[in-house]
Structure formats: C-alpha cells, structure tokens
Design an enzyme around this catalytic site. Sequence first.
Site, PDB file in Angstrom:
ATOM      1  N   HIS A 193       0.842  -1.214   0.000  1.00 58.93           N
ATOM      2  CA  HIS A 193       0.000   0.000   0.000  1.00 58.93           C
ATOM      3  C   HIS A 193       0.874   1.261   0.000  1.00 58.93           C
ATOM      4  O   HIS A 193       0.835   2.069   0.935  1.00 58.93           O
ATOM      5  CB  HIS A 193      -0.858  -0.080   1.273  1.00 58.93           C
ATOM      6  CG  HIS A 193      -1.999   0.869   1.390  1.00 58.93           C
ATOM      7  ND1 HIS A 193      -1.896   2.224   1.214  1.00 58.93           N
ATOM      8  CD2 HIS A 193      -3.287   0.641   1.710  1.00 58.93           C
ATOM      9  CE1 HIS A 193      -3.073   2.784   1.419  1.00 58.93           C
ATOM     10  NE2 HIS A 193      -3.941   1.844   1.724  1.00 58.93           N
ATOM     11  N   GLU A 204      -0.963   1.120  -5.199  1.00 54.44           N
ATOM     12  CA  GLU A 204      -0.822  -0.118  -4.431  1.00 54.44           C
ATOM     13  C   GLU A 204      -0.834  -1.331  -5.360  1.00 54.44           C
ATOM     14  O   GLU A 204      -1.770  -1.497  -6.138  1.00 54.44           O
ATOM     15  CB  GLU A 204      -1.977  -0.226  -3.426  1.00 54.44           C
ATOM     16  CG  GLU A 204      -2.154   1.041  -2.599  1.00 54.44           C
ATOM     17  CD  GLU A 204      -3.485   1.070  -1.845  1.00 54.44           C
ATOM     18  OE1 GLU A 204      -3.971   0.006  -1.452  1.00 54.44           O
ATOM     19  OE2 GLU A 204      -4.029   2.165  -1.657  1.00 54.44           O
TER      20      GLU A 204
HETATM   21  C1  BG6 Z   1      -7.036   2.005   0.403  1.00 52.91           C
HETATM   22  C2  BG6 Z   1      -8.506   1.644   0.325  1.00 52.91           C
HETATM   23  O1  BG6 Z   1      -6.282   0.958  -0.092  1.00 52.91           O
HETATM   24  O2  BG6 Z   1      -6.687   2.232   1.762  1.00 52.91           O
HETATM   25  C3  BG6 Z   1      -9.331   2.765   0.930  1.00 52.91           C
HETATM   26  O3  BG6 Z   1      -8.878   1.421  -1.025  1.00 52.91           O
HETATM   27  C4  BG6 Z   1      -8.862   3.024   2.364  1.00 52.91           C
HETATM   28  O4  BG6 Z   1     -10.703   2.409   0.906  1.00 52.91           O
HETATM   29  C5  BG6 Z   1      -7.362   3.306   2.346  1.00 52.91           C
HETATM   30  O5  BG6 Z   1      -9.574   4.139   2.883  1.00 52.91           O
HETATM   31  C6  BG6 Z   1      -6.784   3.540   3.730  1.00 52.91           C
HETATM   32  O6  BG6 Z   1      -7.093   2.489   4.592  1.00 52.91           O
HETATM   33  P1  BG6 Z   1      -6.673   2.542   6.115  1.00 52.91           P
HETATM   34  O7  BG6 Z   1      -7.273   1.313   6.746  1.00 52.91           O
HETATM   35  O8  BG6 Z   1      -5.176   2.499   6.159  1.00 52.91           O
HETATM   36  O9  BG6 Z   1      -7.227   3.821   6.657  1.00 52.91           O
END
Ligand code: BG6
Length: 318
Positions: A190, A292
Amino acid sequence: MTFSQYQEPIIHTFIPTSQDKMDLIERLSKQFSSSSVGFQKGEGELACCQIDHPRAKACIYLNGAHLTNWQPQDEQPVLWMSDNSAFETGKPIRGGIPICWPWFGPHPAREDLPQHGFARLMTWNLRSVIETEEITHLILGFNSKECDPRWTKDEFDVRYALSVGKELRVELSVTNTGNQPMQDIGCALHTYFSISSINSIQIRGLEGVSFLDKLTGKTSSENSPLSISQETDRVYYPVTETVEMIDEGFQRKISVAGQGSKSTVVWNPWVEKSKRMADFPDAGFQTMVCIETANALEDTRTISPSETHTVSQTITVS
Ligand code: BG6
C-alpha cells in the site's frame, strides 16, 4: 548484481522470545549491524532498522515490517509519511509501505476483524540482513503460530524481502504450511508516494483498464492518463503494464512494477476524508498518492498446501 540473480544464504535467524533478557535493540545490533545497517528505538520507542548505504537511505520498523523511508542518495524522499501517524505496537503506521494481508479492505465476512488484515499489526521477526556494494537486503517474517488465533485458522509462513538500493524492491511471499487450501487471500503493498502537489501529477499505464470506483460502486474505464482532483479510491483490474507517476513539480518519474498481482489500487482521501482520519494531517492529501500493488477483489488468490504465492513491487525513480 540484480535482485533476481541474488541467492539467499541463510546466515542469520532471530526470533525474539519472552525469555530474551537482552534488550531487543542490543540483540539486533549484535546480530545484524553492518557498515550500512544499524538499529535504534524509533518513533514511539519502537524498534527500527536504519540503513545508510552509499546507494540509499531507508528505515524499516519491525511493527508491520513497515518501510517508512526510502531515499536513493541523490534523491529526496520517495515515500510520504504522515506527521500524525501512530507508532504503537499493534497499530498501523500511516505512510511509507503498509503491508495489507491476508485481506484487502474490510474482511469479506467478519466485521470484528481489522481492516486490511493483520500483517500491518504484527511485530515481525528480522530473519536476515545482507549488504552488497549495490543493495542492502533484509528479510523479515512471521508465521501462523505467532498470530492471534481469532484472526485465522490457516497455517502459513510469511516472508517479506526488501532490496534497498538505487531502486527498491519489496516482495511478500506466503507459503501454505498447513494441509488445507488458504482461500480468498488478498493483499496490498500500500505504497504512499511523496509528491510535489496533487495538482502536478499524472498516472500512466492504467488507460483503458477497467476499475471499480469504491466510492460509487460503479465499474468503468478511462482512456486518458489519470489526474486526481477529488477523493479517489479505485481498484484497477486487470493491470498488465508498469504504472508510472509523472511529477512535474519534482521533475521526476516514479515507476511501479508489480509481479504476482493483476490489481492496482489508486487512493487519495482528498479534503473531507483527510479530516476524518485522526492519523492523517488535514492537508496531507495534497502531497501524497497511494499506488498499491494488490491482490484485491477478483484478484484474490487460493494458496494450496506447500505452495508459495509471491507479490512484489519494484519502484524506480528517474
Ligand atoms: C485504500 C482503500 O487501499 O486504503 C481505501 O482502497 C482506504 O478504501 C485506504 O480508505 C486507507 O485504509 P486505512 O485502513 O489504512 O485507513
């Protein structure tokens, strides 16, 4: 030497146990320090590994095996980090490269389980550190016996290899060590990229690829490169090309090449969602974008007993 030519010698293994009397940093330093690698208590007193190699600087926390910085020596930081991030055992770090595994987004069936899986909540074990003239190579891992049994019944070993140099390669490999198939395994590397301004970037390589817009639930595609001017949360599938991000302001191009993945997520929370996230600065959306490399939605995988599935992301800056 390239990453693929590299043969991994088993030279160190280290699994901390509750009997360990010696301070963790001291032990890590004793076993793994080298001319470019050192260990310290980082933010929130969490253990982290600092790399300062002639080719690149980097920082990785054992919490989540989370890379919070990677910077080739002649470049400014490539990864974006939130100034408001939590640095606490069992909490995700905001920015850098979170590892989402073994599911992406909410758990498909259980609301009580953490968003984006539990890999980013684990304290990983450092398994090896190797330094060459070109790269510093780290391997971290954990296995199913170390996990909260409420999270999963699967049996597995997870290994995360980082090759830190002028380019960065991160590789997540999961081996099914049980006798049942591991089903619906999702993941995302991510990565949060640091950008000059959200108005100055363009993302290429996703033209014509169909995407699910998670904000509207609709699927569509676009023929032009992606510019971001509102909240964006898209899962592209199937992705076959290297994704490129052109940053006019920083005068650089970042290439993101995935393997073992056919889905790519592009995320920017924009104004309102940034305000709703406690660990994200209100104006943070202006200087970051997530690209990602994933196994998301229809790209989730089944891993048969004894099989290993690997997802990797290679990032180059030019
Ligand atoms: C992304 C998702 O990968 O991560 C989003 O597609 C999400 O929907 C974002 O809001 C952040 O996620 P988190 O759990 O780290 O706040």
